[in-house]
Design a protein around this motif. Structure first.
Motif, PDB file in Angstrom:
ATOM      1  N   LEU A 362       0.833  -1.205   0.000  1.00 48.06           N
ATOM      2  CA  LEU A 362       0.000   0.000   0.000  1.00 48.06           C
ATOM      3  C   LEU A 362       0.865   1.250   0.000  1.00 48.06           C
ATOM      4  O   LEU A 362       1.796   1.359   0.796  1.00 48.06           O
ATOM      5  N   ARG A 363       0.554   2.182  -0.896  1.00 48.72           N
ATOM      6  CA  ARG A 363       1.143   3.523  -0.879  1.00 48.72           C
ATOM      7  C   ARG A 363       0.006   4.518  -0.757  1.00 48.72           C
ATOM      8  O   ARG A 363      -1.026   4.383  -1.431  1.00 48.72           O
ATOM      9  N   ALA A 364       0.178   5.530   0.061  1.00 49.53           N
ATOM     10  CA  ALA A 364      -0.849   6.556   0.193  1.00 49.53           C
ATOM     11  C   ALA A 364      -1.060   7.261  -1.136  1.00 49.53           C
ATOM     12  O   ALA A 364      -0.121   7.428  -1.939  1.00 49.53           O
ATOM     13  N   ALA A 365      -2.287   7.688  -1.392  1.00 48.07           N
ATOM     14  CA  ALA A 365      -2.581   8.446  -2.606  1.00 48.07           C
ATOM     15  C   ALA A 365      -1.863   9.792  -2.578  1.00 48.07           C
ATOM     16  O   ALA A 365      -1.422  10.267  -1.526  1.00 48.07           O
ATOM     17  N   ARG A 366      -1.765  10.388  -3.719  1.00 44.82           N
ATOM     18  CA  ARG A 366      -1.115  11.692  -3.848  1.00 44.82           C
ATOM     19  C   ARG A 366      -1.793  12.725  -2.958  1.00 44.82           C
ATOM     20  O   ARG A 366      -2.976  12.612  -2.626  1.00 44.82           O
ATOM     21  N   PRO A 367      -1.078  13.771  -2.585  1.00 46.00           N
ATOM     22  CA  PRO A 367      -1.724  14.846  -1.818  1.00 46.00           C
ATOM     23  C   PRO A 367      -2.788  15.549  -2.663  1.00 46.00           C
ATOM     24  O   PRO A 367      -2.692  15.612  -3.889  1.00 46.00           O
ATOM     25  N   LEU A 368      -3.794  16.079  -2.002  1.00 44.18           N
ATOM     26  CA  LEU A 368      -4.771  16.906  -2.697  1.00 44.18           C
ATOM     27  C   LEU A 368      -4.079  18.184  -3.153  1.00 44.18           C
ATOM     28  O   LEU A 368      -3.374  18.833  -2.381  1.00 44.18           O
ATOM     29  N   GLY A 369      -4.241  18.531  -4.433  1.00 48.09           N
ATOM     30  CA  GLY A 369      -3.516  19.663  -4.995  1.00 48.09           C
ATOM     31  C   GLY A 369      -4.409  20.770  -5.490  1.00 48.09           C
ATOM     32  O   GLY A 369      -5.631  20.786  -5.234  1.00 48.09           O
ATOM     33  N   THR A 370      -3.819  21.690  -6.238  1.00 53.03           N
ATOM     34  CA  THR A 370      -4.572  22.852  -6.717  1.00 53.03           C
ATOM     35  C   THR A 370      -5.704  22.437  -7.658  1.00 53.03           C
ATOM     36  O   THR A 370      -6.749  23.094  -7.689  1.00 53.03           O
ATOM     37  N   ALA A 371      -5.500  21.369  -8.421  1.00 57.89           N
ATOM     38  CA  ALA A 371      -6.555  20.911  -9.322  1.00 57.89           C
ATOM     39  C   ALA A 371      -7.772  20.401  -8.560  1.00 57.89           C
ATOM     40  O   ALA A 371      -8.878  20.315  -9.116  1.00 57.89           O
ATOM     41  N   ASP A 372      -7.576  20.062  -7.280  1.00 62.84           N
ATOM     42  CA  ASP A 372      -8.675  19.539  -6.459  1.00 62.84           C
ATOM     43  C   ASP A 372      -9.369  20.639  -5.655  1.00 62.84           C
ATOM     44  O   ASP A 372     -10.314  20.349  -4.905  1.00 62.84           O
ATOM     45  N   ALA A 373      -8.887  21.874  -5.798  1.00 56.84           N
ATOM     46  CA  ALA A 373      -9.461  22.975  -5.008  1.00 56.84           C
ATOM     47  C   ALA A 373     -10.956  23.105  -5.298  1.00 56.84           C
ATOM     48  O   ALA A 373     -11.382  23.121  -6.458  1.00 56.84           O
ATOM     49  N   GLY A 374     -11.734  23.169  -4.253  1.00 58.63           N
ATOM     50  CA  GLY A 374     -13.174  23.298  -4.388  1.00 58.63           C
ATOM     51  C   GLY A 374     -13.906  21.981  -4.503  1.00 58.63           C
ATOM     52  O   GLY A 374     -15.143  21.949  -4.447  1.00 58.63           O
ATOM     53  N   ALA A 375     -13.182  20.871  -4.679  1.00 64.32           N
ATOM     54  CA  ALA A 375     -13.841  19.562  -4.781  1.00 64.32           C
ATOM     55  C   ALA A 375     -14.282  19.101  -3.406  1.00 64.32           C
ATOM     56  O   ALA A 375     -13.527  19.199  -2.431  1.00 64.32           O
ATOM     57  N   GLY A 376     -15.474  18.577  -3.329  1.00 63.62           N
ATOM     58  CA  GLY A 376     -15.961  18.037  -2.064  1.00 63.62           C
ATOM     59  C   GLY A 376     -15.453  16.635  -1.807  1.00 63.62           C
ATOM     60  O   GLY A 376     -15.342  16.203  -0.657  1.00 63.62           O
ATOM     61  N   ALA A 377     -15.140  15.921  -2.883  1.00 63.67           N
ATOM     62  CA  ALA A 377     -14.598  14.567  -2.774  1.00 63.67           C
ATOM     63  C   ALA A 377     -13.802  14.252  -4.030  1.00 63.67           C
ATOM     64  O   ALA A 377     -14.125  14.741  -5.121  1.00 63.67           O
ATOM     65  N   VAL A 378     -12.747  13.450  -3.871  1.00 63.11           N
ATOM     66  CA  VAL A 378     -11.918  13.018  -4.991  1.00 63.11           C
ATOM     67  C   VAL A 378     -11.855  11.490  -4.975  1.00 63.11           C
ATOM     68  O   VAL A 378     -11.505  10.887  -3.953  1.00 63.11           O
ATOM     69  N   VAL A 379     -12.193  10.905  -6.103  1.00 72.96           N
ATOM     70  CA  VAL A 379     -12.159   9.442  -6.245  1.00 72.96           C
ATOM     71  C   VAL A 379     -11.280   9.110  -7.446  1.00 72.96           C
ATOM     72  O   VAL A 379     -11.414   9.712  -8.515  1.00 72.96           O
ATOM     73  N   LEU A 380     -10.375   8.142  -7.264  1.00 72.94           N
ATOM     74  CA  LEU A 380      -9.494   7.691  -8.334  1.00 72.94           C
ATOM     75  C   LEU A 380      -9.893   6.285  -8.775  1.00 72.94           C
ATOM     76  O   LEU A 380     -10.262   5.448  -7.955  1.00 72.94           O
ATOM     77  N   MET A 381      -9.811   6.067 -10.068  1.00 71.18           N
ATOM     78  CA  MET A 381      -9.948   4.719 -10.631  1.00 71.18           C
ATOM     79  C   MET A 381      -8.554   4.336 -11.111  1.00 71.18           C
ATOM     80  O   MET A 381      -7.986   4.989 -11.986  1.00 71.18           O
ATOM     81  N   SER A 382      -7.979   3.275 -10.524  1.00 70.38           N
ATOM     82  CA  SER A 382      -6.577   2.941 -10.762  1.00 70.38           C
ATOM     83  C   SER A 382      -6.453   1.531 -11.309  1.00 70.38           C
ATOM     84  O   SER A 382      -7.084   0.591 -10.813  1.00 70.38           O
ATOM     85  N   ARG A 383      -5.598   1.391 -12.329  1.00 66.32           N
ATOM     86  CA  ARG A 383      -5.324   0.067 -12.911  1.00 66.32           C
ATOM     87  C   ARG A 383      -3.824  -0.193 -12.870  1.00 66.32           C
ATOM     88  O   ARG A 383      -3.094   0.108 -13.818  1.00 66.32           O
ATOM     89  N   PRO A 384      -3.300  -0.764 -11.777  1.00 65.41           N
ATOM     90  CA  PRO A 384      -1.851  -0.950 -11.647  1.00 65.41           C
ATOM     91  C   PRO A 384      -1.241  -1.911 -12.653  1.00 65.41           C
ATOM     92  O   PRO A 384      -0.062  -1.778 -12.998  1.00 65.41           O
ATOM     93  N   ARG A 385      -1.977  -2.916 -13.109  1.00 60.85           N
ATOM     94  CA  ARG A 385      -1.408  -3.969 -13.959  1.00 60.85           C
ATOM     95  C   ARG A 385      -1.621  -3.726 -15.443  1.00 60.85           C
ATOM     96  O   ARG A 385      -1.477  -4.639 -16.256  1.00 60.85           O
ATOM     97  N   GLY A 386      -1.994  -2.518 -15.792  1.00 58.26           N
ATOM     98  CA  GLY A 386      -2.206  -2.189 -17.190  1.00 58.26           C
ATOM     99  C   GLY A 386      -2.670  -0.754 -17.321  1.00 58.26           C
ATOM    100  O   GLY A 386      -2.753  -0.007 -16.336  1.00 58.26           O
ATOM    101  N   TYR A 387      -2.999  -0.377 -18.553  1.00 66.99           N
ATOM    102  CA  TYR A 387      -3.479   0.965 -18.843  1.00 66.99           C
ATOM    103  C   TYR A 387      -4.899   0.875 -19.390  1.00 66.99           C
ATOM    104  O   TYR A 387      -5.351  -0.185 -19.822  1.00 66.99           O
ATOM    105  N   PHE A 388      -5.591   1.997 -19.374  1.00 62.68           N
ATOM    106  CA  PHE A 388      -6.931   2.061 -19.951  1.00 62.68           C
ATOM    107  C   PHE A 388      -6.793   2.312 -21.446  1.00 62.68           C
ATOM    108  O   PHE A 388      -6.240   3.331 -21.863  1.00 62.68           O
ATOM    109  N   GLY A 389      -7.282   1.382 -22.255  1.00 60.99           N
ATOM    110  CA  GLY A 389      -7.194   1.527 -23.696  1.00 60.99           C
ATOM    111  C   GLY A 389      -8.554   1.854 -24.289  1.00 60.99           C
ATOM    112  O   GLY A 389      -9.494   1.070 -24.156  1.00 60.99           O
ATOM    113  N   LEU A 390      -8.657   2.992 -24.929  1.00 59.07           N
ATOM    114  CA  LEU A 390      -9.893   3.380 -25.613  1.00 59.07           C
ATOM    115  C   LEU A 390      -9.611   3.489 -27.113  1.00 59.07           C
ATOM    116  O   LEU A 390      -8.629   4.128 -27.505  1.00 59.07           O
TER     117      LEU A 390
END
Length: 456
Positions: A362-390
């Motif tokens: 387990l590694r802690a998620a990144r710190p909340l940054g300027t891009a998150d300013a004003g957000a009430g909640a931040v949720v990440l969708m993470s795929r460690p064993r691959g990338y999202f292919g569209l």
């Protein structure tokens, strides 16, 4: 004075295991195929900035085909990120010599533990570099098979600029590995696995390097080696060259000399989980242990992400950074809460674990940054064993295809959703192909981030 690779190999075992390394006792596993012929012990090496945990599903598939857990190891390189210039130290980053030294120790320990004369090595991306260095510089007698998965064997780029980068095809490091008529070492069987054209680090165009339209000097065939068995897996991405079921089939078949009996993972009746909590000093991903971190685990509803009862496990890490073990049912969806001083409280939502593992790192998620300013909640969708292919994959995050995932060659493994304060506390669904995880959106005002972490 810098030590040569040959000197390091001669001194194998003189140094202690690195903190947070591979050398922790594994839980006893029940082989799913009793009586299957034994394969050589196998050591798995992860890529740049990553962790041993990425090999979890591969280990489960190996176990499901009768390979005993105690005959496998997955190294956790202490500082997994490469330096900008291999010869110039950077805080919490490693050189090619550092990687070789740790791999050398890991090979010696696996041989000691199993009593085997030779082992098989499997590496993804940067993890293939110390494997090649070890074999080329006198260690081939210890290695029966080398499987290189998406390894940038001829570089990520081939430029005059930044000649000290280990990823530069015309730099001293890769020129040393690739010189001669054959690019492999006699006496060890080599297999390379690559994508047809979907590996972001084997692209003729420099877009991924921030230089669109500039030739990299590298082709789609960059991971292939003269003298090796070179296989193309199809439309897999950079990580999937190692962690995809297609990759597992070829890894197993090459090392064992036969087809696997099954690709699916065979569940265990009782599952034990443990792992490391690792640090990100100054935002740099490391595998250095974190002491004093708290890990709580809850069973959650697969439909809402809400907790079912109280905590099923609570532990605090000591100096070695270890958490667990926790006993869970292989059908349970889980929430793991990581709390450590100076880090964002991270709520990991996970699909059921079908088998035991001692590399649930387990590694802690990144710190909340300027891009998150004003957000009430931040949720990440993470795929460690691959990338999202569209459009290759089905990727749906909170009811729609994420806009921060670029189409074409897969390059993104994380998507970010920001919600208003009024939406904090509601469920968020993450869908990747056939895997579905529902997370709860935790208030950003409490310095919390939720992560729907995919297993597939």
């Amino acid at each position: 004075m810098r030590l040569s690779r040959r000197t390091i190999l001669k001194a194998a075992g003189a140094l202690p295991l690195a903190a947070g390394g591979f050398g922790f006792p594994a839980f006893a596993q029940t082989a799913a195929v009793p009586g299957a012929p034994e394969v050589p012990p196998i050591l798995f090496a992860h890529g740049n900035g990553e962790q041993a945990a990425l090999w979890m599903t591969t280990l489960w598939r190996m176990e499901s085909n009768g390979v005993a857990r105690e005959r496998m190891s997955a190294i956790n390189f202490t500082d997994p990120l490469a330096r900008t210039d291999d010869a110039k130290p950077e805080p919490n980053k490693s050189s090619t010599e550092d990687q070789l030294r740790e791999l050398t120790d890991a090979i010696k320990e696996l041989k000691r533990r199993t009593g085997a004369a030779r082992v098989a090595l499997v590496g993804n991306s940067r993890g293939g570099y110390p494997i090649r260095s070890y074999i080329r510089n006198g260690g081939g007698g210890d290695v029966s098979h080398a499987v290189l998965c998406g390894v940038p064997n001829h570089g990520v780029f081939d430029w005059d600029a930044n000649p000290g980068s280990e990823f530069n095809g015309r730099g001293a490091f890769l020129r040393g590995l690739n010189e001669g008529e054959s690019e492999v070492t006699p006496g060890t069987s080599f297999l390379t696995l690559r994508s047809d054209n979907m590996d972001k680090y084997a692209q003729p165009d420099g877009r991924i390097l921030g230089k669109p339209g500039t030739p990299t000097g590298i082709s789609f065939e960059g991971p292939a080696l003269k003298g090796a068995t070179n296989l193309v897996l199809g439309a897999v991405d950079h990580r999937e060259t190692a962690y995809h079921p297609r990759a597992f089939r070829e890894i197993y078949k090459f090392i064992a000399g036969r087809e696997p009996d099954r690709i699916a993972i065979v569940p265990e009746a009782e599952v034990k989980l443990s792992g490391l909590v690792t640090a990100t000093p100054g935002g740099v991903a490391t595998n250095r242990p974190v002491a004093g971190a708290s890990v709580e685990m809850f069973r959650v509803s697969p439909d809402t992400g809400e907790r079912i009862g109280g905590a099923i496990h609570t532990s605090q890490t000591a100096a070695d950074g270890r958490w667990g073990p926790a006993k869970v049912d292989p059908s349970w969806y889980l929430e793991m809460v990581l709390t450590s001083a100076g880090s964002t409280t991270t709520h990991f939502y996970r699909s059921p674990f079908p088998r035991s593992s001692d590399i649930v790192h387990l590694r802690a998620a990144r710190p909340l940054g300027t891009a998150d300013a004003g957000a009430g909640a931040v949720v990440l969708m993470s795929r460690p064993r691959g990338y999202f292919g569209l459009p290759r994959d089905v990727v749906v995050f909170d009811g729609k295809e994420p806009t921060d995932v670029k189409p074409g060659v897969p390059t993104d493994s994380i998507s970010t959703l920001r919600l208003s304060a009024a939406e904090a506390g509601r469920p968020v669904t993450a869908v990747f192909n056939e895997e579905r995880i529902v997370a709860q959106a935790w208030p950003a005002s409490e310095d919390r981030i939720a992560v729907a972490e995919l297993t597939s």
